[in-house]
Scaffold this active site. Structure first.
Site, PDB file in Angstrom:
ATOM      1  N   ASP A  77     -24.452 -32.737  12.982  1.00  0.00           N
ATOM      2  CA  ASP A  77     -25.021 -32.796  14.333  1.00  0.00           C
ATOM      3  C   ASP A  77     -24.101 -33.640  15.216  1.00  0.00           C
ATOM      4  O   ASP A  77     -23.605 -34.689  14.806  1.00  0.00           O
ATOM      5  CB  ASP A  77     -26.437 -33.398  14.285  1.00  0.00           C
ATOM      6  CG  ASP A  77     -27.215 -33.129  15.566  1.00  0.00           C
ATOM      7  OD1 ASP A  77     -28.196 -32.367  15.511  1.00  0.00           O
ATOM      8  OD2 ASP A  77     -26.820 -33.677  16.628  1.00  0.00           O
ATOM      9  N   ILE A  78     -23.877 -33.170  16.430  1.00  0.00           N
ATOM     10  CA  ILE A  78     -22.958 -33.847  17.351  1.00  0.00           C
ATOM     11  C   ILE A  78     -23.542 -35.171  17.844  1.00  0.00           C
ATOM     12  O   ILE A  78     -22.808 -36.036  18.310  1.00  0.00           O
ATOM     13  CB  ILE A  78     -22.648 -32.891  18.534  1.00  0.00           C
ATOM     14  CG1 ILE A  78     -21.311 -33.212  19.175  1.00  0.00           C
ATOM     15  CG2 ILE A  78     -23.768 -32.866  19.564  1.00  0.00           C
ATOM     16  CD1 ILE A  78     -20.826 -32.126  20.133  1.00  0.00           C
ATOM     17  N   ASN A  86     -37.628 -28.353  14.446  1.00  0.00           N
ATOM     18  CA  ASN A  86     -38.307 -28.465  15.737  1.00  0.00           C
ATOM     19  C   ASN A  86     -38.550 -27.053  16.254  1.00  0.00           C
ATOM     20  O   ASN A  86     -37.637 -26.220  16.255  1.00  0.00           O
ATOM     21  CB  ASN A  86     -37.436 -29.235  16.727  1.00  0.00           C
ATOM     22  CG  ASN A  86     -37.261 -30.687  16.329  1.00  0.00           C
ATOM     23  OD1 ASN A  86     -38.165 -31.290  15.768  1.00  0.00           O
ATOM     24  ND2 ASN A  86     -36.091 -31.251  16.604  1.00  0.00           N
ATOM     25  N   GLN A 112     -37.272 -28.764  20.555  1.00  0.00           N
ATOM     26  CA  GLN A 112     -36.252 -27.745  20.286  1.00  0.00           C
ATOM     27  C   GLN A 112     -35.436 -27.491  21.553  1.00  0.00           C
ATOM     28  O   GLN A 112     -36.003 -27.230  22.621  1.00  0.00           O
ATOM     29  CB  GLN A 112     -36.889 -26.434  19.798  1.00  0.00           C
ATOM     30  CG  GLN A 112     -35.830 -25.427  19.334  1.00  0.00           C
ATOM     31  CD  GLN A 112     -36.421 -24.146  18.750  1.00  0.00           C
ATOM     32  OE1 GLN A 112     -37.653 -23.952  18.743  1.00  0.00           O
ATOM     33  NE2 GLN A 112     -35.557 -23.281  18.253  1.00  0.00           N
ATOM     34  N   HIS A 139     -32.703 -23.599  13.047  1.00  0.00           N
ATOM     35  CA  HIS A 139     -31.863 -24.584  12.361  1.00  0.00           C
ATOM     36  C   HIS A 139     -32.732 -25.624  11.688  1.00  0.00           C
ATOM     37  O   HIS A 139     -33.730 -26.071  12.253  1.00  0.00           O
ATOM     38  CB  HIS A 139     -30.871 -25.253  13.319  1.00  0.00           C
ATOM     39  CG  HIS A 139     -31.499 -25.842  14.549  1.00  0.00           C
ATOM     40  ND1 HIS A 139     -31.862 -25.077  15.632  1.00  0.00           N
ATOM     41  CD2 HIS A 139     -31.823 -27.119  14.872  1.00  0.00           C
ATOM     42  CE1 HIS A 139     -32.388 -25.859  16.569  1.00  0.00           C
ATOM     43  NE2 HIS A 139     -32.388 -27.102  16.126  1.00  0.00           N
ATOM     44  N   HIS A 169     -32.771 -29.435  10.511  1.00  0.00           N
ATOM     45  CA  HIS A 169     -32.121 -30.749  10.539  1.00  0.00           C
ATOM     46  C   HIS A 169     -32.298 -31.362   9.152  1.00  0.00           C
ATOM     47  O   HIS A 169     -33.425 -31.456   8.653  1.00  0.00           O
ATOM     48  CB  HIS A 169     -32.820 -31.693  11.528  1.00  0.00           C
ATOM     49  CG  HIS A 169     -32.730 -31.302  12.962  1.00  0.00           C
ATOM     50  ND1 HIS A 169     -31.879 -31.919  13.846  1.00  0.00           N
ATOM     51  CD2 HIS A 169     -33.410 -30.373  13.686  1.00  0.00           C
ATOM     52  CE1 HIS A 169     -32.037 -31.398  15.069  1.00  0.00           C
ATOM     53  NE2 HIS A 169     -32.969 -30.456  14.990  1.00  0.00           N
TER      54      HIS A 169
END
Ligand code: AMP
Ligand code: ZN
Length: 119
Positions: A35-36, A92, A99, A105, A107
């Site tokens: 994750d960025i 989410n 979201q 996706h 997490h």
């Protein structure tokens, strides 16, 4: 057709390589990348290569692919040595739940204590 890449989808672009990402695992059907904006020492996103807007629509259309995502989430946790201490897998779903990217996706969060209930 269900599952087709969407031209304006950020995660579809990560699948094709048009948007760069730090990929930690890849299978025929899934990609896992960091994750960025990490919220924990381990914060990896696992996505199906096929586009579905959220986890429930993915599971309804392609249950085997949904299982691939869950299995890869576990593999990421093991790779990151987060499986011994515990980790969290979060989907989410909907803007009200946080979201922001409407390509399913998971997490995978770990490497620190995780509060319950989440915020
Ligand atoms: P969500 O808010 O559940 O839809 O999760 C989307 C996640 O994608 C957020 O945690 C973002 O930090 C993350 N994200 C957004 N853009 C990128 C990117 N280019 N590479 C990696 N992660 C990203
Ligand atoms: Zn997509």
């Amino acid at each position: 057709m269900a599952g087709e890449a969407q031209p304006d989808c950020l995660f579809c672009k990560i699948v094709t390589g048009d948007v760069p990402a730090t990929i930690v695992r890849e299978t025929e059907t899934t990609v896992a990348f960091r994750d960025i904006n990490p919220q924990a020492p381990t914060h990896v996103l696992v996505i199906p290569k096929a586009h579905y807007p959220d986890a429930a629509s993915l599971a309804a259309a392609e249950p085997t692919l949904a299982a691939d995502v869950l299995r890869e989430a576990g593999a990421v946790a093991a790779d990151e040595k987060a499986d011994g201490t515990g980790y969290r897998v979060v989907f989410n779903t909907g803007a009200g739940a946080g979201q922001t990217v409407f390509h399913a996706h998971a997490h995978v969060l770990g490497g620190r204590g995780l509060e319950w209930p989440p915020g």
